[in-house]
Scaffold this active site. Structure first.
Site, PDB file in Angstrom:
ATOM      1  N   GLU A 123      -1.729  -5.315   8.608  1.00  0.00           N
ATOM      2  CA  GLU A 123      -0.927  -4.760   9.706  1.00  0.00           C
ATOM      3  C   GLU A 123      -1.621  -5.008  11.054  1.00  0.00           C
ATOM      4  OE1 GLU A 123      -0.144  -0.604   8.947  1.00  0.00           O
ATOM      5  OE2 GLU A 123       0.815  -1.017   7.018  1.00  0.00           O
TER       6      GLU A 123
ATOM      7  N   ASP B  53       0.843  -1.203   0.000  1.00  0.00           N
ATOM      8  CA  ASP B  53       0.000   0.000   0.000  1.00  0.00           C
ATOM      9  C   ASP B  53       0.880   1.255   0.000  1.00  0.00           C
ATOM     10  OD1 ASP B  53       0.877  -0.174   2.602  1.00  0.00           O
ATOM     11  OD2 ASP B  53      -1.098   0.075   3.526  1.00  0.00           O
ATOM     12  N   SER B  54       2.218   1.046  -0.021  1.00  0.00           N
ATOM     13  CA  SER B  54       3.140   2.155  -0.295  1.00  0.00           C
ATOM     14  C   SER B  54       2.897   2.702  -1.700  1.00  0.00           C
ATOM     15  CB  SER B  54       4.596   1.708  -0.144  1.00  0.00           C
ATOM     16  OG  SER B  54       4.822   0.503  -0.836  1.00  0.00           O
TER      17      SER B  54
ATOM     18  N   LYS C  76      -1.567  -9.311   2.851  1.00  0.00           N
ATOM     19  CA  LYS C  76      -0.820  -8.866   4.041  1.00  0.00           C
ATOM     20  C   LYS C  76      -1.664  -7.838   4.772  1.00  0.00           C
ATOM     21  CE  LYS C  76       3.014  -6.017   3.888  1.00  0.00           C
ATOM     22  NZ  LYS C  76       2.543  -4.846   4.662  1.00  0.00           N
TER      23      LYS C  76
ATOM     24  N   ASP D  29      -1.147  -6.091  -0.272  1.00  0.00           N
ATOM     25  CA  ASP D  29      -1.510  -5.412   0.977  1.00  0.00           C
ATOM     26  C   ASP D  29      -3.002  -5.147   1.044  1.00  0.00           C
ATOM     27  OD1 ASP D  29       0.365  -4.890   2.963  1.00  0.00           O
ATOM     28  OD2 ASP D  29       1.233  -3.179   1.892  1.00  0.00           O
TER      29      ASP D  29
ATOM     30  N   GLU E 121       8.960  -4.176  10.679  1.00  0.00           N
ATOM     31  CA  GLU E 121       9.407  -2.896  10.112  1.00  0.00           C
ATOM     32  C   GLU E 121       9.975  -1.987  11.192  1.00  0.00           C
ATOM     33  OE1 GLU E 121       6.703  -1.011   7.374  1.00  0.00           O
ATOM     34  OE2 GLU E 121       7.888   0.833   7.313  1.00  0.00           O
TER      35      GLU E 121
HETATM   36  O1  KIV Z   1       3.515  -1.122   1.651  1.00  0.00           O
HETATM   37  C1  KIV Z   1       4.688  -1.511   1.706  1.00  0.00           C
HETATM   38  O2  KIV Z   1       5.520  -1.228   0.836  1.00  0.00           O
HETATM   39  C2  KIV Z   1       5.089  -2.302   2.870  1.00  0.00           C
HETATM   40  C3  KIV Z   1       6.543  -2.612   3.028  1.00  0.00           C
HETATM   41  C4  KIV Z   1       7.276  -1.404   3.477  1.00  0.00           C
HETATM   42  C5  KIV Z   1       6.775  -3.756   3.925  1.00  0.00           C
HETATM   43  O3  KIV Z   1       4.277  -2.674   3.644  1.00  0.00           O
END
Ligand code: KIV
Length: 254
Positions: A105, A34-35, A103, A73, A172
């Site tokens: 959090e 989600d980056s 994934k 994510d 992280e």
């Molecule tokens: O969204 C992302 O890029 C991440 C990584 C930094 C692990 O969750």
């Protein structure tokens, strides 16, 4: 790979063309992070990206991948409400994107959702330490779990995620010693970002390690290329060539 003592290499990707290159270069896991909210959309945080947008990025990545595991994510708001919402979101990601795993959090508070998603046949990766979707709770992006109480909570959360059925967990921006302890005490692999060399694998944001994002340089980030500079120089040359009618030349026309 953890059992065989082999380190796991993971990178993010958000589109077909770069995912194709990353996959072809031999990466083990591609994270559709989600980056994307930061590096693709230019948002300040990961909070605004939507489930539909994540599915779109994941579809593009899946189209470019032949061999790597694709983890997608779950964006903020798509799983925090309750475990039924979490399951519905995970099912949408799997059906509509073709990704292989999701994934999310958080620690003990997301374990009910993890169990429900795993029971539906969807592999889940956890994410502890600095969890950017909670930036407004933390207030900063500094190192997490430096104090004993937060470190102990992280260890409990890691165990809880493993017991709930996670196949792996991202750690992280936590102290290297804590990441080492977590990696040794878990059977599932840990994937570190700013968490030292003792994790079972490493992940970086592709645009950061390629030098496309130039205004982000935390200590943990190693730049493997300066693509931003290359792009800038190429575009400048192109602009000059168009203006001076150096481009196109005799061979570049029909
Ligand atoms: O969204 C992302 O890029 C991440 C990584 C930094 C692990 O969750």
């Amino acid at each position: 790979m953890k059992q065989a003592g082999e380190k796991i290499a993971m990178l993010t990707s958000y589109d077909y063309s770069l995912a194709r290159l990353v996959d072809g270069a031999g990466i083990d896991v591609i994270l559709v992070g989600d980056s994307a909210s930061n590096v693709m959309a230019g948002n300040e945080t990961t909070v605004p990206i939507t489930l539909d947008q994540m599915i779109y990025h994941a579809q593009c990545v899946v189209n470019g991948v032949d061999r790597a595991l694709v983890v997608v994510d779950m964006p903020f708001g798509s799983y925090q409400g309750d475990s039924k919402t979490a399951l519905d979101s995970a099912i949408r990601i799997m059906k509509e994107s073709g990704g292989h795993a999701v994934k999310l959090e958080g620690g003990s508070e997301v374990c009910e959702s993890v169990e429900r998603i795993v029971n539906a046949g969807i592999p889940v990766m956890g994410h502890l330490g600095l969890t950017p979707q909670s930036i407004y709770k933390f207030g900063t992006y500094t190192v997490r779990a430096k104090e004993d109480a937060e470190a102990a909570k992280l260890m409990e959360d890691a165990k809880a995620l493993e017991e709930a059925g996670c196949f792996s967990v991202v750690l992280e921006k936590i102290p290297a010693e804590l990441a080492k302890q977590a990696s040794e005490s878990l059977n599932i692999p840990t994937i570190g970002i700013g968490a030292g060399a003792d994790c079972d694998g490493q992940v970086l944001v592709l645009h950061d390690m390629l030098g496309i994002t130039k205004d982000f340089s935390p200590r943990f980030l190693r730049r493997y290329a300066e693509i931003g500079d290359t792009v800038e120089a190429a575009v400048k040359r192109y602009v000059e060539d168009v203006r001076s009618v150096e481009f196109p030349n005799e061979e570049e026309r029909y």
